[in-house]
Design an enzyme around this catalytic site. Structure first.
Site, mmCIF file in Angstrom:
data_model
loop_
_atom_site.group_PDB
_atom_site.id
_atom_site.type_symbol
_atom_site.label_atom_id
_atom_site.label_comp_id
_atom_site.label_asym_id
_atom_site.label_seq_id
_atom_site.Cartn_x
_atom_site.Cartn_y
_atom_site.Cartn_z
ATOM 1 N N GLU A 179 -3.592 7.849 -4.887
ATOM 2 C CA GLU A 179 -3.846 7.184 -6.258
ATOM 3 C C GLU A 179 -5.032 7.905 -6.716
ATOM 4 O O GLU A 179 -5.959 8.093 -6.133
ATOM 5 C CB GLU A 179 -3.973 5.693 -6.142
ATOM 6 C CG GLU A 179 -2.634 4.890 -5.729
ATOM 7 C CD GLU A 179 -2.875 3.578 -5.562
ATOM 8 O OE1 GLU A 179 -4.019 2.948 -5.819
ATOM 9 O OE2 GLU A 179 -1.824 2.798 -5.444
ATOM 10 N N HIS A 195 -0.449 0.744 -9.877
ATOM 11 C CA HIS A 195 -1.408 -0.101 -9.200
ATOM 12 C C HIS A 195 -1.866 -1.364 -9.832
ATOM 13 O O HIS A 195 -3.262 -1.457 -9.737
ATOM 14 C CB HIS A 195 -2.317 0.661 -8.263
ATOM 15 C CG HIS A 195 -2.703 -0.279 -7.103
ATOM 16 N ND1 HIS A 195 -3.372 0.376 -5.979
ATOM 17 C CD2 HIS A 195 -2.712 -1.576 -6.713
ATOM 18 C CE1 HIS A 195 -3.547 -0.572 -5.009
ATOM 19 N NE2 HIS A 195 -3.220 -1.588 -5.417
ATOM 20 N N ARG A 219 0.941 -1.246 -0.067
ATOM 21 C CA ARG A 219 -0.095 -0.015 0.012
ATOM 22 C C ARG A 219 0.885 1.203 0.033
ATOM 23 O O ARG A 219 1.950 1.349 0.646
ATOM 24 C CB ARG A 219 -0.889 -0.067 1.228
ATOM 25 C CG ARG A 219 -2.162 -0.961 1.165
ATOM 26 C CD ARG A 219 -3.260 -0.293 0.021
ATOM 27 N NE ARG A 219 -4.308 -1.189 -0.063
ATOM 28 C CZ ARG A 219 -4.437 -2.392 -0.863
ATOM 29 N NH1 ARG A 219 -3.333 -2.758 -1.331
ATOM 30 N NH2 ARG A 219 -5.475 -3.128 -0.710
#
Length: 316
Positions: free
Chosen positions: A264, A282, A235
């Site tokens: 993000e 991601h 993360r």
């Protein structure tokens, strides 16, 4: 009558979408221009929610779904779901635990090789025509770092951490790890993250981020040192990004490879032009095979809950 489902984020696999829609009445919340009107019209009848790990679901939205029984997360991260509120309401929360492990571990090793061997900068070098026009071929490119035999430190020895360790071991890499406690694994345990960083050539983050705390700050980066690399497939909020940028700019670490970021989809622009950094949007789980498994687990979880059975991947 089919159970009604509120879908907060898309599912990319057509076969999974078709199965979801064959079993349930699906309200695509993520497509609605007037989301408030959607909830006003259908909220009282919603029994299940499909969402993604990044999207989650707010307490405010759950509160408007009085008959909600299950939140099915298409991912492993549940930090965007108010688990305490869901528990108090008796709402079950499922996640696609185990479905992502192999792909995420693959990408971790890919990122490690990519940043150490300069694969992305080498690709740009060739595409820009520099190889053909350079008076001394390869002269502008620095020598790369050998991956085989690197000392690997893994932060978080869960499913993904163990899969990363197995892959790194195939490269002859000595492996140590840190976690909340020593585990029954064939790798050395180091309770002190700072010491693990000092003893590692590459630090790979595979830890959960439920507490929302940055584990990797300036002190850890200095301990990792000017020949050390940081890899994050966990993360983004585990890393103090300003501290990482400062460490890269000061030459305090050799490089970083990141699939995740704190805000993000906004990655720090200070990283964009750096050849000692590899970036991904991601997408560690973004293969057809894994996204299919994830989608099937989401649908299966809904089916099991509505049938009164314990679903796979139950979080609470």
């Amino acid at each position: 009558m089919k159970p009604q489902i509120l879908q907060l984020s898309p599912i990319l696999i057509p076969a999974v979408r078709e199965r979801l829609e064959s079993l349930f009445t699906v309200h695509r919340y993520f497509e609605q221009a007037d989301k408030d009107a959607c909830i006003a019209a259908h909220g009282a009848h919603i029994r299940g929610v499909v969402t993604g790990g990044h999207t989650g679901i707010s307490q405010a939205l759950m509160a408007r779904l009085p008959n909600l029984q299950v939140v099915a997360v298409n991912g492993v991260g549940t930090d965007a779901v108010d688990l305490a509120y869901a528990r108090d309401r008796g709402i079950q929360v499922t996640a696609t635990i185990g479905a992502l492990t192999e792909d995420v571990a693959d990408l971790a090793i890919g990122l490690l090789i990519g940043v150490c061997r300069g694969i992305c900068s080498g690709d740009r070098f060739v595409r820009a025509g520099h190889w053909a026009t350079s008076a001394t071929p390869l002269a502008p490119l620095p020598l790369a770092r050998q991956v085989s035999g690197m000392r690997i430190g893994i932060v978080g020895m869960g499913r993904v951490g163990r899969a990363v360790a197995q892959r790194a071991a195939a490269f002859g890499c000595p492996i140590r790890y840190t976690d909340l406690q020593a585990l029954d694994v064939p790798y050395g345990f180091e309770p002190d993250l700072l010491q693990l960083a000092k003893d590692s050539d590459a630090l790979i983050l595979a830890a959960a981020a439920d507490k929302g705390e940055a584990l990797i700050g300036a002190q850890v980066l200095r301990a990792l040192g000017p020949e050390g690399y940081l890899i994050n497939i966990a993360r983004g909020k585990l890393v103090d990004e300003p501290a990482l940028i400062a460490a890269l700019q000061a030459g305090e670490i050799a490089g970083a490879a990141l699939d995740v970021f704190a805000d993000e989809p906004h990655a720090p622009e200070a990283l964009f032009e750096r050849d000692d950094v590899v970036l991904q949007p991601h997408r560690a789980s973004a293969t057809v095979q894994t996204r299919t498994r994830m989608g099937e687990m989401v649908v299966d979880g809904l089916v099991e809950v509505f049938a009164g059975r314990k679903p796979q991947g139950l979080v609470i």
